[in-house]
Scaffold this motif. Structure first.
Motif, PDB file in Angstrom:
ATOM      1  N   ILE A  14      39.723  37.861  37.549  1.00  0.00           N
ATOM      2  CA  ILE A  14      40.702  37.024  36.836  1.00  0.00           C
ATOM      3  C   ILE A  14      42.111  37.552  37.037  1.00  0.00           C
ATOM      4  CG2 ILE A  14      41.484  36.291  34.545  1.00  0.00           C
ATOM      5  CD1 ILE A  14      38.521  36.257  33.712  1.00  0.00           C
ATOM      6  N   TYR A  15      42.268  38.859  36.968  1.00  0.00           N
ATOM      7  CA  TYR A  15      43.593  39.449  37.187  1.00  0.00           C
ATOM      8  C   TYR A  15      44.037  39.286  38.641  1.00  0.00           C
ATOM      9  CZ  TYR A  15      44.390  41.470  32.591  1.00  0.00           C
ATOM     10  OH  TYR A  15      44.656  41.631  31.254  1.00  0.00           O
ATOM     11  N   SER A  20      36.712  40.122  34.621  1.00  0.00           N
ATOM     12  CA  SER A  20      38.139  40.224  34.309  1.00  0.00           C
ATOM     13  C   SER A  20      38.953  40.760  35.480  1.00  0.00           C
ATOM     14  CB  SER A  20      38.360  41.106  33.080  1.00  0.00           C
ATOM     15  OG  SER A  20      37.774  42.383  33.264  1.00  0.00           O
ATOM     16  N   TYR A  68      48.666  32.854  30.571  1.00  0.00           N
ATOM     17  CA  TYR A  68      47.992  34.147  30.659  1.00  0.00           C
ATOM     18  C   TYR A  68      48.949  35.329  30.767  1.00  0.00           C
ATOM     19  CZ  TYR A  68      44.190  30.941  31.733  1.00  0.00           C
ATOM     20  OH  TYR A  68      43.280  29.924  31.688  1.00  0.00           O
ATOM     21  N   HIS A  97      32.492  38.383  25.241  1.00  0.00           N
ATOM     22  CA  HIS A  97      32.992  38.875  26.521  1.00  0.00           C
ATOM     23  C   HIS A  97      32.892  37.799  27.602  1.00  0.00           C
ATOM     24  CE1 HIS A  97      32.679  42.132  29.897  1.00  0.00           C
ATOM     25  NE2 HIS A  97      33.897  41.613  29.821  1.00  0.00           N
ATOM     26  N   HIS A 125      41.524  45.810  35.261  1.00  0.00           N
ATOM     27  CA  HIS A 125      42.637  44.863  35.159  1.00  0.00           C
ATOM     28  C   HIS A 125      43.778  45.266  36.083  1.00  0.00           C
ATOM     29  CE1 HIS A 125      41.202  43.933  30.770  1.00  0.00           C
ATOM     30  NE2 HIS A 125      40.331  43.563  31.702  1.00  0.00           N
ATOM     31  N   ASN A 185      35.995  35.396  29.436  1.00  0.00           N
ATOM     32  CA  ASN A 185      36.188  35.557  30.872  1.00  0.00           C
ATOM     33  C   ASN A 185      35.981  34.267  31.665  1.00  0.00           C
ATOM     34  OD1 ASN A 185      36.940  38.220  30.819  1.00  0.00           O
ATOM     35  ND2 ASN A 185      35.066  39.018  31.716  1.00  0.00           N
ATOM     36  N   MET A 228      48.184  38.727  29.165  1.00  0.00           N
ATOM     37  CA  MET A 228      47.181  39.610  29.768  1.00  0.00           C
ATOM     38  C   MET A 228      47.806  40.852  30.384  1.00  0.00           C
ATOM     39  SD  MET A 228      44.824  36.704  31.658  1.00  0.00           S
ATOM     40  CE  MET A 228      43.891  37.941  32.542  1.00  0.00           C
ATOM     41  N   HIS A 271      28.058  40.735  31.858  1.00  0.00           N
ATOM     42  CA  HIS A 271      28.918  40.773  30.677  1.00  0.00           C
ATOM     43  C   HIS A 271      28.151  41.346  29.495  1.00  0.00           C
ATOM     44  CE1 HIS A 271      31.063  37.981  33.307  1.00  0.00           C
ATOM     45  NE2 HIS A 271      32.154  38.270  32.619  1.00  0.00           N
TER      46      HIS A 271
END
Length: 242
Positions: free
Chosen positions: A120-121, A117, A150, A66, A169, A70, A153, A61
């Motif tokens: 995360i997506y 990220s 979320y 950032h 993403h 995350n 996002m 990161h």
């Protein structure tokens, strides 16, 4: 997938997300403490060297903001993943890192793409679409909660802000959807009542036989054989026994 394989709390629900997040923070601390910059180990699209970032980039990161933005959603979403989808949780995490990273390598701009990220997506997309496909009230509720927390996002899968890897993403979003489709059978099924089953026959229903076609109750007098069976079930001696 059998119902009892899901929705059970175990130590892994906490330990695995904590371990993953602590590893990310440890890497960041090492960079700051010893003056390293690991950004060059991120995904650099369409280069052979940039492929190493497919595995390494989720742990790298750029700054404190950032990593902070995350690791919080990563911790929450991975906990939900290991609780609701424990049998396939590791597959989603590991293959999610690989697939989203590789897609980023294929479509990304010529720049270093770092951060968790993308994963995360993957988790947001997988959790939402999985709940929709499952048609299970708990998983649908989880999907709605994810959208509530979320949903914003979604804007960042497009190049709306400079300096953000929208390609990562978008890759994570597509990967999560593909996983939700691929693992469609490996989900908890809502419990069906007798009358919802495919082989259900009204004539064999022990409850409906006490009612006529108009819904009126039919008084049923047990036969001697039925009474004997009832007495046996309740461990009582038959009336005619000595």
């Amino acid at each position: 997938m059998i119902q009892h394989d899901h929705f059970k709390f175990s130590t892994g629900v906490i330990i695995y997300p904590v371990f993953f997040v602590l590893t990310i923070w440890l890497v960041f601390w090492f960079e700051v403490r010893f003056g390293f910059n690991f950004s060059r180990y991120g995904v650099y699209p369409q280069t052979l060297k940039g492929l190493r970032g497919v595995v390494l980039s989720p742990f790298i990161h750029g700054d404190i903001q950032h990593i902070y933005h995350n690791t919080i959603p990563l911790f929450v979403l991975s906990m939900a993943l290991f609780y609701f989808y424990r049998p396939i949780a590791w597959k989603v995490v590991l293959f999610g890192i690989l697939f989203s990273g590789f897609f980023t390598w294929c479509i990304g701009r010529p720049s270093y793409h770092i951060g968790a990220s993308g994963l995360i997506y993957v988790l947001v997309s997988f959790t939402f679409f999985k709940g929709v496909f499952a048609k299970h009230y708990r998983l649908i509720a989880l999907s709605l909660l994810v959208i509530f927390l979320y949903g914003s996002m979604l804007w960042y899968v497009a190049p709306v802000k400079e300096g953000i890897s929208w390609e990562g993403h978008l890759s994570g979003l597509v990967t999560g959807l593909l996983f939700a489709l691929f693992f469609r059978r490996e989900i908890a099924k809502p419990k069906k009542y007798v009358w919802e089953q495919e082989n259900y026959n009204e004539e064999d229903d022990p409850f409906l036989k006490h009612f006529d076609e108009d819904g009126n109750f039919i008084e049923h007098i047990e036969t001697e054989e039925e009474q004997t069976e009832i007495n046996y079930i309740y461990k009582e001696k038959p009336k005619d026994s000595k």
